[in-house]
Design a protein around this motif. Sequence first.
Motif, PDB file in Angstrom:
ATOM      1  N   ARG A  56      31.012  41.855 -14.126  1.00  0.00           N
ATOM      2  CA  ARG A  56      29.772  42.598 -13.859  1.00  0.00           C
ATOM      3  C   ARG A  56      28.894  42.729 -15.095  1.00  0.00           C
ATOM      4  O   ARG A  56      27.689  42.939 -14.970  1.00  0.00           O
ATOM      5  CB  ARG A  56      30.107  43.979 -13.302  1.00  0.00           C
ATOM      6  CG  ARG A  56      30.752  43.909 -11.929  1.00  0.00           C
ATOM      7  CD  ARG A  56      31.150  45.282 -11.429  1.00  0.00           C
ATOM      8  NE  ARG A  56      31.985  45.165 -10.231  1.00  0.00           N
ATOM      9  CZ  ARG A  56      32.733  46.145  -9.752  1.00  0.00           C
ATOM     10  NH1 ARG A  56      32.731  47.325 -10.376  1.00  0.00           N
ATOM     11  NH2 ARG A  56      33.468  45.965  -8.683  1.00  0.00           N
ATOM     12  N   LYS A 116      35.771  41.660 -13.406  1.00  0.00           N
ATOM     13  CA  LYS A 116      34.973  41.146 -12.293  1.00  0.00           C
ATOM     14  C   LYS A 116      33.705  40.457 -12.768  1.00  0.00           C
ATOM     15  O   LYS A 116      32.933  39.939 -11.957  1.00  0.00           O
ATOM     16  CB  LYS A 116      34.588  42.294 -11.356  1.00  0.00           C
ATOM     17  CG  LYS A 116      35.765  43.044 -10.766  1.00  0.00           C
ATOM     18  CD  LYS A 116      36.617  42.172  -9.859  1.00  0.00           C
ATOM     19  CE  LYS A 116      37.754  42.977  -9.229  1.00  0.00           C
ATOM     20  NZ  LYS A 116      38.633  42.122  -8.400  1.00  0.00           N
ATOM     21  N   PRO A 141      35.513  46.469 -13.920  1.00  0.00           N
ATOM     22  CA  PRO A 141      34.218  45.777 -14.029  1.00  0.00           C
ATOM     23  C   PRO A 141      34.218  44.589 -14.971  1.00  0.00           C
ATOM     24  O   PRO A 141      33.590  43.568 -14.678  1.00  0.00           O
ATOM     25  CB  PRO A 141      33.291  46.888 -14.542  1.00  0.00           C
ATOM     26  CG  PRO A 141      33.938  48.165 -14.141  1.00  0.00           C
ATOM     27  CD  PRO A 141      35.410  47.915 -14.197  1.00  0.00           C
ATOM     28  N   GLU A 157      32.732  51.840 -10.869  1.00  0.00           N
ATOM     29  CA  GLU A 157      31.371  51.521 -11.264  1.00  0.00           C
ATOM     30  C   GLU A 157      31.281  51.405 -12.780  1.00  0.00           C
ATOM     31  O   GLU A 157      31.964  52.121 -13.517  1.00  0.00           O
ATOM     32  CB  GLU A 157      30.410  52.601 -10.778  1.00  0.00           C
ATOM     33  CG  GLU A 157      30.215  52.627  -9.267  1.00  0.00           C
ATOM     34  CD  GLU A 157      29.626  51.325  -8.738  1.00  0.00           C
ATOM     35  OE1 GLU A 157      28.693  50.808  -9.383  1.00  0.00           O
ATOM     36  OE2 GLU A 157      30.103  50.825  -7.702  1.00  0.00           O
TER      37      GLU A 157
END
Length: 625
Positions: A379, A377, A374, A414
């Motif tokens: 996020r 990326k 994450p 996640e």
Amino acid sequence: MGSDFRGKRKRAGGGRGARTSALLACGGFLVAGCATMPDSGDVRDVKASNPGDSQVRVYAVQPRENAEPDEIVDGFLEAMTSDDPGFATARTYLTKQAARTWRPAQSITVLTTAPDREQADRLADPENQGRSYPIRGRQIATVDSRHAYQPVNPVEYKDFIHVVQQPAADGKGKEWRIDHLPPGLVLSEADFQRNYRSVNKYYFASGEDWVVADPVYIRQRQDPATRMDPVTQTVKALLEGPTNWLKPSVDSRFPSGTQLKAGVTSLATDDQSTLKVPLNAKADRVGGEVCRRMAAQLLFTLGGLTSVRVEQVELQRSDGERLCVLSKAQAEEFAPVRDSGRAENPFFVDEDGTLMAMPVGGKADTPGDETPGPFGKGRMPLRSVAVDRDESRAAGVSKDGKELRVASILSDQELRPALLTSRAARPEDRLSAPSWDGRGDLWAADRDPSKPRLWVVPDGEGEPVEVRAPWLTDGVRVESLRVSADGVRIALLLKEKDGDTTLRIGRVEREGGGARPAVAVVDLQPVAPRMEAVTSVSWAGPSRLVVVGKEAGGVQQIRYVQTDGATSTASILPGLNGVTAVSAPHDDRAPVVAYSGNDGIVRLETGANWQRMVKVLGSSPVYPG
């Protein structure tokens, strides 16, 4: 991806004449000013205030017949800086009673320069016609009887030396001798650094199976008090147990009372680089596993001595029989950070808040590599980051400073809920950059002025535990922190009420286990008291920090500092302007990295100058930890 994340003296004084010293260049001998000049060899002037060569030797000279009181005091101050066995020559300047009671191994007072001896105050002793000589200086440290160095904010040092007349040894007339003197030794910083060297003793973290470094000072050559060589001094210091500051959080596997066998003053390796260490009867009955850990403590401790190469240790009973043998490779299982065989990878946060990796062996101005997961990326855009020592997880603080989260950097998944959330109104008052210890615990500080707190998240997941920190009062807060690999010590940048930022090191104490242990950080000690503004700190091995700061009236420096606060001029790194962050690897196979507002993210290879490392804009360069 291009990188792999997965592994892992002009002595001043009233009435004192200039001292001439001579150095025999071929032998490295420093001769006191009252000594006879050598009649052969190259001669050149030497100032004892020069931090200089540890090979320089000072030889004490006995007082001349009918020496004046000034000469007695000056000669004794010189003799204190020598390697004279038992300080026998220094004691000739003392009365018989003072010679019997003086304990030079009791302590060392370290001054910026050699003690300044003033003119005698004759009114101080009108009855017995003695002389009282004030001595002064700027004290910067003390060393206690356990060899532990303790820096202090430079303060005025004042004491005195008193001389009286006593019958001469031949019974004819009287001689001046010292009957009162300061306790222990009083040395200039230069003389201290010439005579002593830092070594790390190693003990086991309490309740754990890995070792913790405990820095102490031993003599560079034979110890005048014990007649022991440096290797034997080091072993003796280890057997004496940890320093008082570290003792509450570590244990020694040597049984209480274990010492070297009586009469041992020299230890040397054989042709197989094996060091045989004879112990007294206290260790005769230890079992094999305990003995292995005893040997591991010795191997880690001796590993820092450049004068000897020890590949394995053999411990011996009091009768000379073998207790156990352990090799250096076998001792590695007790290291707080296992050697993966390759250099560590530094990471950073780019201008978009993405976690990036820097190939340690890459060329200058590389773009960097996005990390999986994450944070790679984008996020949750990051403000600061810490990567665990396995290089498998990262802990990131959100760009607004409110939230702390943990995510994998090996695979995509996640993003988990926040572990910590700050309620402070301003971003600069919210969460500090996090830090991982070698246990896998995650640390961070909430800088909220209304309620500053220190947190630890066991295993980097689950319920955070508030750390007991009784020193977080009166406007003090943790500006940033870095935890040692062993999890026993924590380096803290503390912002004081007056706005100054100082560097302290605290001892971590744990009680109980499970998911919510009781954790405290106590007994904070100054590390760089001569630095008035510290902006960044990083661990650089088991007992060394790299620090960015400046001394009063000085310019910004980047330098290495021992965790006990000891420094040397050789510890200063090449200059770099505008540094706000620095990070160093656990070993020296990778470069130091830093962020400069002028140059971006840069690196410093051994023997080179700073070089820009990545092409993109970024901040927060960090190594695992």
